[in-house]
Design a protein around this motif. Sequence first.
Motif, PDB file in Angstrom:
ATOM      1  N   VAL A  62      14.921 -13.952  -9.821  1.00  0.00           N
ATOM      2  CA  VAL A  62      15.251 -15.356 -10.081  1.00  0.00           C
ATOM      3  C   VAL A  62      14.596 -16.241  -9.025  1.00  0.00           C
ATOM      4  CG1 VAL A  62      17.141 -17.043 -10.108  1.00  0.00           C
ATOM      5  CG2 VAL A  62      17.373 -14.886 -11.349  1.00  0.00           C
ATOM      6  N   ALA A  63      14.715 -15.839  -7.765  1.00  0.00           N
ATOM      7  CA  ALA A  63      14.114 -16.616  -6.682  1.00  0.00           C
ATOM      8  C   ALA A  63      12.593 -16.634  -6.802  1.00  0.00           C
ATOM      9  CB  ALA A  63      14.530 -16.044  -5.333  1.00  0.00           C
ATOM     10  N   LEU A  64      11.999 -15.491  -7.132  1.00  0.00           N
ATOM     11  CA  LEU A  64      10.557 -15.412  -7.262  1.00  0.00           C
ATOM     12  C   LEU A  64      10.058 -16.285  -8.413  1.00  0.00           C
ATOM     13  CD1 LEU A  64       8.298 -13.902  -5.763  1.00  0.00           C
ATOM     14  CD2 LEU A  64       8.490 -12.099  -7.462  1.00  0.00           C
ATOM     15  N   THR A  65      10.794 -16.289  -9.496  1.00  0.00           N
ATOM     16  CA  THR A  65      10.444 -17.150 -10.635  1.00  0.00           C
ATOM     17  C   THR A  65      10.483 -18.613 -10.231  1.00  0.00           C
ATOM     18  OG1 THR A  65      11.292 -15.490 -12.179  1.00  0.00           O
ATOM     19  CG2 THR A  65      11.043 -17.739 -13.020  1.00  0.00           C
ATOM     20  N   ALA A  66      11.503 -19.000  -9.492  1.00  0.00           N
ATOM     21  CA  ALA A  66      11.609 -20.386  -9.024  1.00  0.00           C
ATOM     22  C   ALA A  66      10.451 -20.732  -8.094  1.00  0.00           C
ATOM     23  CB  ALA A  66      12.939 -20.609  -8.324  1.00  0.00           C
ATOM     24  N   VAL A  67      10.090 -19.834  -7.218  1.00  0.00           N
ATOM     25  CA  VAL A  67       8.951 -20.047  -6.323  1.00  0.00           C
ATOM     26  C   VAL A  67       7.675 -20.207  -7.145  1.00  0.00           C
ATOM     27  CG1 VAL A  67       7.475 -18.958  -4.578  1.00  0.00           C
ATOM     28  CG2 VAL A  67       9.951 -18.922  -4.307  1.00  0.00           C
ATOM     29  N   GLY A  68       7.516 -19.357  -8.142  1.00  0.00           N
ATOM     30  CA  GLY A  68       6.320 -19.407  -8.992  1.00  0.00           C
ATOM     31  C   GLY A  68       6.192 -20.722  -9.735  1.00  0.00           C
ATOM     32  N   LEU A 126       6.172  -7.677 -12.624  1.00  0.00           N
ATOM     33  CA  LEU A 126       6.484  -8.973 -12.011  1.00  0.00           C
ATOM     34  C   LEU A 126       5.848 -10.120 -12.778  1.00  0.00           C
ATOM     35  CD1 LEU A 126       6.298  -8.336  -8.152  1.00  0.00           C
ATOM     36  CD2 LEU A 126       8.312  -8.520  -9.614  1.00  0.00           C
ATOM     37  N   GLU A 127       4.630  -9.919 -13.257  1.00  0.00           N
ATOM     38  CA  GLU A 127       3.976 -10.970 -14.023  1.00  0.00           C
ATOM     39  C   GLU A 127       4.720 -11.230 -15.337  1.00  0.00           C
ATOM     40  OE1 GLU A 127      -0.369 -12.221 -15.863  1.00  0.00           O
ATOM     41  OE2 GLU A 127      -0.202 -10.369 -14.708  1.00  0.00           O
ATOM     42  N   ALA A 128       5.119 -10.166 -16.012  1.00  0.00           N
ATOM     43  CA  ALA A 128       5.859 -10.329 -17.264  1.00  0.00           C
ATOM     44  C   ALA A 128       7.219 -10.974 -17.038  1.00  0.00           C
ATOM     45  CB  ALA A 128       6.031  -8.975 -17.955  1.00  0.00           C
ATOM     46  N   THR A 129       7.831 -10.658 -15.921  1.00  0.00           N
ATOM     47  CA  THR A 129       9.168 -11.159 -15.621  1.00  0.00           C
ATOM     48  C   THR A 129       9.157 -12.594 -15.112  1.00  0.00           C
ATOM     49  OG1 THR A 129       9.848  -8.919 -15.076  1.00  0.00           O
ATOM     50  CG2 THR A 129      11.281 -10.666 -14.333  1.00  0.00           C
ATOM     51  N   ALA A 153       7.268 -11.441  -3.077  1.00  0.00           N
ATOM     52  CA  ALA A 153       6.797 -10.459  -4.059  1.00  0.00           C
ATOM     53  C   ALA A 153       6.732  -9.068  -3.431  1.00  0.00           C
ATOM     54  CB  ALA A 153       5.441 -10.872  -4.614  1.00  0.00           C
ATOM     55  N   GLN A 154       6.326  -8.990  -2.175  1.00  0.00           N
ATOM     56  CA  GLN A 154       6.303  -7.696  -1.491  1.00  0.00           C
ATOM     57  C   GLN A 154       7.715  -7.148  -1.317  1.00  0.00           C
ATOM     58  OE1 GLN A 154       4.015  -8.888   1.994  1.00  0.00           O
ATOM     59  NE2 GLN A 154       2.364  -7.549   1.310  1.00  0.00           N
ATOM     60  N   THR A 155       8.645  -8.021  -0.993  1.00  0.00           N
ATOM     61  CA  THR A 155      10.036  -7.584  -0.809  1.00  0.00           C
ATOM     62  C   THR A 155      10.625  -7.046  -2.105  1.00  0.00           C
ATOM     63  OG1 THR A 155      10.364  -9.153   0.988  1.00  0.00           O
ATOM     64  CG2 THR A 155      12.343  -8.326  -0.103  1.00  0.00           C
ATOM     65  N   VAL A 156      10.466  -7.805  -3.188  1.00  0.00           N
ATOM     66  CA  VAL A 156      11.029  -7.347  -4.456  1.00  0.00           C
ATOM     67  C   VAL A 156      10.314  -6.079  -4.926  1.00  0.00           C
ATOM     68  CG1 VAL A 156       9.650  -8.727  -6.072  1.00  0.00           C
ATOM     69  CG2 VAL A 156      11.966  -8.129  -6.668  1.00  0.00           C
ATOM     70  N   THR A 157       9.041  -5.936  -4.608  1.00  0.00           N
ATOM     71  CA  THR A 157       8.301  -4.711  -4.938  1.00  0.00           C
ATOM     72  C   THR A 157       8.959  -3.499  -4.293  1.00  0.00           C
ATOM     73  OG1 THR A 157       6.200  -5.853  -5.238  1.00  0.00           O
ATOM     74  CG2 THR A 157       6.084  -3.520  -4.629  1.00  0.00           C
ATOM     75  N   LYS A 158       9.351  -3.625  -3.059  1.00  0.00           N
ATOM     76  CA  LYS A 158       9.980  -2.501  -2.350  1.00  0.00           C
ATOM     77  C   LYS A 158      11.319  -2.124  -2.981  1.00  0.00           C
ATOM     78  CE  LYS A 158       7.618  -3.562   1.952  1.00  0.00           C
ATOM     79  NZ  LYS A 158       7.751  -4.012   3.342  1.00  0.00           N
ATOM     80  N   PHE A 159      12.100  -3.127  -3.375  1.00  0.00           N
ATOM     81  CA  PHE A 159      13.375  -2.827  -4.029  1.00  0.00           C
ATOM     82  C   PHE A 159      13.159  -2.181  -5.395  1.00  0.00           C
ATOM     83  CE2 PHE A 159      15.077  -5.953  -0.972  1.00  0.00           C
ATOM     84  CZ  PHE A 159      16.184  -5.247  -0.527  1.00  0.00           C
ATOM     85  N   ILE A 160      12.218  -2.701  -6.173  1.00  0.00           N
ATOM     86  CA  ILE A 160      11.921  -2.123  -7.490  1.00  0.00           C
ATOM     87  C   ILE A 160      11.442  -0.681  -7.323  1.00  0.00           C
ATOM     88  CG2 ILE A 160      10.352  -2.235  -9.474  1.00  0.00           C
ATOM     89  CD1 ILE A 160      10.459  -5.341  -9.134  1.00  0.00           C
ATOM     90  N   ASP A 182       0.834  -1.200   0.000  1.00  0.00           N
ATOM     91  CA  ASP A 182       0.000   0.000   0.000  1.00  0.00           C
ATOM     92  C   ASP A 182       0.878   1.263   0.000  1.00  0.00           C
ATOM     93  OD1 ASP A 182       0.774   0.559   2.679  1.00  0.00           O
ATOM     94  OD2 ASP A 182      -0.949  -0.528   3.474  1.00  0.00           O
ATOM     95  N   ILE A 183       0.216   2.388  -0.139  1.00  0.00           N
ATOM     96  CA  ILE A 183       0.942   3.656  -0.255  1.00  0.00           C
ATOM     97  C   ILE A 183       1.750   3.971   1.005  1.00  0.00           C
ATOM     98  CG2 ILE A 183      -1.031   5.061   0.471  1.00  0.00           C
ATOM     99  CD1 ILE A 183       1.569   6.023  -2.224  1.00  0.00           C
ATOM    100  N   GLU A 184       1.245   3.596   2.163  1.00  0.00           N
ATOM    101  CA  GLU A 184       1.982   3.840   3.408  1.00  0.00           C
ATOM    102  C   GLU A 184       3.288   3.043   3.428  1.00  0.00           C
ATOM    103  OE1 GLU A 184       1.452   6.086   5.761  1.00  0.00           O
ATOM    104  OE2 GLU A 184      -0.283   6.790   4.633  1.00  0.00           O
ATOM    105  N   GLU A 185       3.217   1.775   3.032  1.00  0.00           N
ATOM    106  CA  GLU A 185       4.441   0.955   2.965  1.00  0.00           C
ATOM    107  C   GLU A 185       5.411   1.543   1.947  1.00  0.00           C
ATOM    108  OE1 GLU A 185       3.724  -3.619   3.543  1.00  0.00           O
ATOM    109  OE2 GLU A 185       2.049  -2.742   2.398  1.00  0.00           O
TER     110      GLU A 185
END
Length: 92
Positions: free
Chosen positions: A83-89, A34-37, A52-59, A4-7
């Motif tokens: 790479v890790a998120l793709t493997a999880v997916g 993220l979906e495309a990647t 996904a939340q973690t990588v969102t914050k870095f992006i 969310d916007i606060e985060e």
Amino acid sequence: MLIDIEEARDTLRVDGQDNDPIILPLLESIPSYLEATTGRTWVDDDKVHPLAQTVTKFILQLWFDPQGQDSVRLKRTIDTLLVALTAVGRGM
């Protein structure tokens, strides 16, 4: 949105709503990125995968300030997390 916007403001260390016109479109773009990647969506039944939340914050940090002093480190971290998120997916 994945966070969310606060985060987002906390992640970017900004106060108030002055930067919201910049932050909100970035937040709206990240799920598609993220979906495309990774080949999948990361919101299931209103639950968001923590990685996904973690990588969102870095992006978000990189996209908000692409010329920042940590941009090279952020890019490497994001690549590793994707790479890790793709493997999880694939395992879901």
